[in-house]
Design a protein around this motif. Structure first.
Motif, PDB file in Angstrom:
ATOM      1  N   THR A  83      60.080  41.964  32.090  1.00 33.79           N
ATOM      2  CA  THR A  83      58.772  41.367  31.806  1.00 33.79           C
ATOM      3  C   THR A  83      58.059  42.155  30.711  1.00 33.79           C
ATOM      4  OG1 THR A  83      58.604  40.522  34.056  1.00 33.79           O
ATOM      5  CG2 THR A  83      56.549  40.699  32.835  1.00 33.79           C
ATOM      6  N   PHE A  99      52.921  31.066  32.701  1.00 33.25           N
ATOM      7  CA  PHE A  99      53.731  32.284  32.724  1.00 33.25           C
ATOM      8  C   PHE A  99      53.818  32.938  31.348  1.00 33.25           C
ATOM      9  CE2 PHE A  99      55.314  33.437  36.842  1.00 33.25           C
ATOM     10  CZ  PHE A  99      54.964  32.332  37.606  1.00 33.25           C
ATOM     11  N   VAL A 134      52.952  36.818  30.872  1.00 33.35           N
ATOM     12  CA  VAL A 134      53.808  37.821  30.231  1.00 33.35           C
ATOM     13  C   VAL A 134      53.046  38.506  29.097  1.00 33.35           C
ATOM     14  CG1 VAL A 134      55.878  38.126  28.810  1.00 33.35           C
ATOM     15  CG2 VAL A 134      55.993  36.778  30.921  1.00 33.35           C
ATOM     16  N   TYR A 184      58.846  35.342  37.464  1.00 32.65           N
ATOM     17  CA  TYR A 184      58.882  35.870  36.087  1.00 32.65           C
ATOM     18  C   TYR A 184      60.313  35.894  35.572  1.00 32.65           C
ATOM     19  CZ  TYR A 184      53.962  37.208  35.857  1.00 32.65           C
ATOM     20  OH  TYR A 184      52.596  37.178  35.802  1.00 32.65           O
TER      21      TYR A 184
END
Lengths: 430, 430
Positions: A171, B363, B367, B419
């Motif tokens: 990530t 997402f 991130v 993730y």
């Protein structure tokens, strides 16, 4: 108790300046002569090598590093009221909590500094190894901050058994390999010799070093043991001293920190040791290590290799020998055969005590801490909590009220499978 | 920016006192008459029922609850310097971070209050359901604090797919069942009718209610939707207002919160709405919901059941209908067919805006946030961040510098598998 941002320390503290004698130097593995800066140049940038050998008391923290520290520093110090009540102890218990950092542990304190000095030296990439994954995630975050590539070899058993960890590194943009990998000569050779291996920290180190050494734009990064790593972590203890004063305490009577390679323990305790050396306090410092890797309590104080393959410089430290393989306890971050040379020297000078804790006692302490303070501590931190609980219970028996400080080095959110095993009664008592 | 402990709010704020008209009352599902306190008595203690119907502006937070809040409150508000820089936006972005609470989300703010009032009423046990597991872990912690038994039905797919979550609840001493279970009539009947079911929030609610209703010593606890839950969460927005002022900002131009059942959104925004209603500010409030469960943006404003089985009171709210089954997006905490009646009313009065966000955009925002701010946000929080990024990028184009506040409701440490899916490019764009 959270200090204002302006109270983030401006300097790292170097205990070497205040010790009564110089610590024994690292030796070249071939010549057995004291290591020179040039010996380290292929792996580390000069900024860090200078810190490794420095005898200056205060080393300024670059503004760019302090700017990143602001994301989670000053870290909180909290009075453990509910834990005290549960124990029925007159002791006053405070804990310094590093688990609110980006990756949930103290490791970011050094990772950010290391990434910064590598960037300054013009490096474009860092390699490292990681076992439990705390250090790897910290370096992944730090490299992301300073736009460095980050390549990490994670011990295979951990890569496969703790998948959340490598996702966290990814990530933050790092590349993570299960070690041993096919990407290095060392990795291929390990796979040939041990076809079913689940990997080891020693193997992962060899892979990370091989890649860094072969590329002048790359450096290798280490998350503990070395002087410069402990140096960066001294922000913990410096803040803790300020916070205790704001709580109105004259001094800590005892400080408990968990001991693996020594970075958390050193960062927490060395600023307290300075106060002792100056005669202002008489704080007892206690290293809490797992019974499964008892370097300080059962090891020998001698020169030994830092890795299992015998490739690193020789370090004077408490060691169980490079072939020592600890039982597979959950506190992966504490499974190291040696101990930071600086802390080993401090222990050798009798300025620090050490105890060992079996993992069931450690996790029982962690569960009690979670149920009273609401924070699930990292497996490693549970050892420090266990040590402090012994002291607090003794105080209840004796009717004394010592001021106890616990270093809670990280959050246990990613250690929950170990808690599950403990709660189910399936944990080996190593 | 962390406020001193003394700045923890002393009262919860009840928006009902300041709205231009009274919100439509909940109706009895049988008689369709407004609900009376007695109708709720089998499930909730009177202290909470009184809050549910209260029209008082300020409701005092009991000292025992404030003592527990001190473990993580005041929660930090942080200027997102690095995110601003990365976006090249002149906007000033602040985020209020609830992820440092014991279980990593805002849910503890209400769980502790609910456990307290149940304890006061002499209850010895609480039951609840949990989907993603944030609410269940918060209630487990809260019950542990007040020595209440805690029994939780966790949706089977989540129980099996997110094992860390139920270990966390068990670490706090709760009993957790995979739902549907064999322990209730409802559970057995669901298993008979749907032998291969992976469970649903509706089923888990039925099981938790059945057990609480059958035992006069037990209560049922709900983690969102109802007025008293939003009330408890107003500590978030109250602190945020103080913190913005300490940062020297005259007002927030816009506040982004993620919207599921409404507890985080309400807790964050309702104190800002009060400032608007008083004429002191003109802050735009924006609910960010997943495109997969777009109650505010695509639902109807009408009376509907709160659950899928049609057993609860009728609530006037924006709803997609009780039979609506959202796509299996990762933000489990936002997968609800309706919206808190109080927020629905506020939206109906045009005092709040709403947008919807697909999960890949959410997402991607998460991130970027992790890589700049170092915090991996909860899947739910990513929706609020995505909304704020749209605004900040627009500001960069327009050359304006709005003050943007983001509610980051939780930590994503236990959402890392999502993730992973996103980073691998495997995430469906629902």
């Amino acid at each position: 108790m959270v200090l204002d941002e302006s109270k983030i320390p401006t300097h790292w503290y170097n205990i070497v300046a205040d010790l009564p004698e110089a610590p024994p130097p690292p030796l070249h593995p071939g010549t057995r002569e004291p290591l020179t800066p040039d010996d380290l140049a292929p792996l580390f940038p000069m900024g860090l090598i200078a810190q490794e050998a420095s005898t200056e008391r205060w080393i300024e923290i670059p503004q760019a590093v302090r700017d990143i520290y602001r994301l989670w520093r000053p870290s909180p110090m909290i009075r453990a009221w509910r834990l005290e009540q549960e124990l029925g102890t007159p002791a006053r218990i405070y804990y310094k909590y590093e688990g609110a950092s980006p990756v949930g542990s103290h490791k970011t304190n050094s990772a950010v500094a290391q990434a910064y000095f590598n960037k300054e030296a013009g490096r474009t990439k860092l390699t490292t190894e990681t076992g439990a994954g705390q250090w790897g995630s910290a370096l992944a975050f730090a490299c992301d901050v300073f736009d460095l590539e980050c390549e990490i070899w994670q011990v295979r058993s951990s890569y496969e058994g703790k998948p959340y960890r490598h996702v966290l590194m990814e990530t933050f943009g790092a590349t993570v390999h299960s070690s041993p990998s096919d990407l290095t000569q060392a990795g291929r050779s390990f796979q040939e010799r041990f076809p079913d291996t689940s990997g080891s920290l020693g193997m992962a180190i060899s892979e990370a070093i091989e890649v860094a050494a072969a590329d002048p734009n790359s450096s290798y990064s280490l998350g503990s043991v070395l002087n410069h790593v402990l140096l960066h972590q001294t922000v913990i203890g410096q803040e803790a001293l300020q916070q205790l004063a704001e709580f109105g305490e004259e001094q800590a009577d005892v400080v408990y920190g968990c001991a693996g390679g020594g970075s958390n323990l050193g960062g927490l305790t060395l600023p307290f040791l300075r106060e002792n050396l100056d005669g202002r306090t008489s704080t007892r410092l206690v290293a809490c290590e797992p019974k499964a890797a008892p370097s300080l309590t059962e090891g020998e104080y001698r020169y030994d290799f830092g890795d299992t393959a015998g490739m690193t410089p020789l370090l004077k430290m408490y060691t169980l020998g490079p072939d020592f393989v600890p039982d597979p306890v959950h506190a992966g971050g504490l499974r190291y055969h040696g101990m930071a040379p600086l802390l080993s020297f401090v222990k050798h000078l009798r300025m620090m005590d050490a105890i060992s804790v079996k993992q069931r006692e450690a996790f029982a302490a962690g569960v009690l801490f979670a149920r009273t303070e609401g924070i699930v501590p990292a497996s490693e931190s549970n050892h420090a909590i266990a040590g402090a609980l012994r002291e607090a219970r003794q105080a209840a028996e004796d009717g004394t009220s010592p001021v106890i400080v616990i270093g809670v080095s990280g959050s246990g959110q990613l250690d929950l499978p170990a808690y599950s095993e403990f709660l189910a009664g399936d944990m080996a008592d190593s």
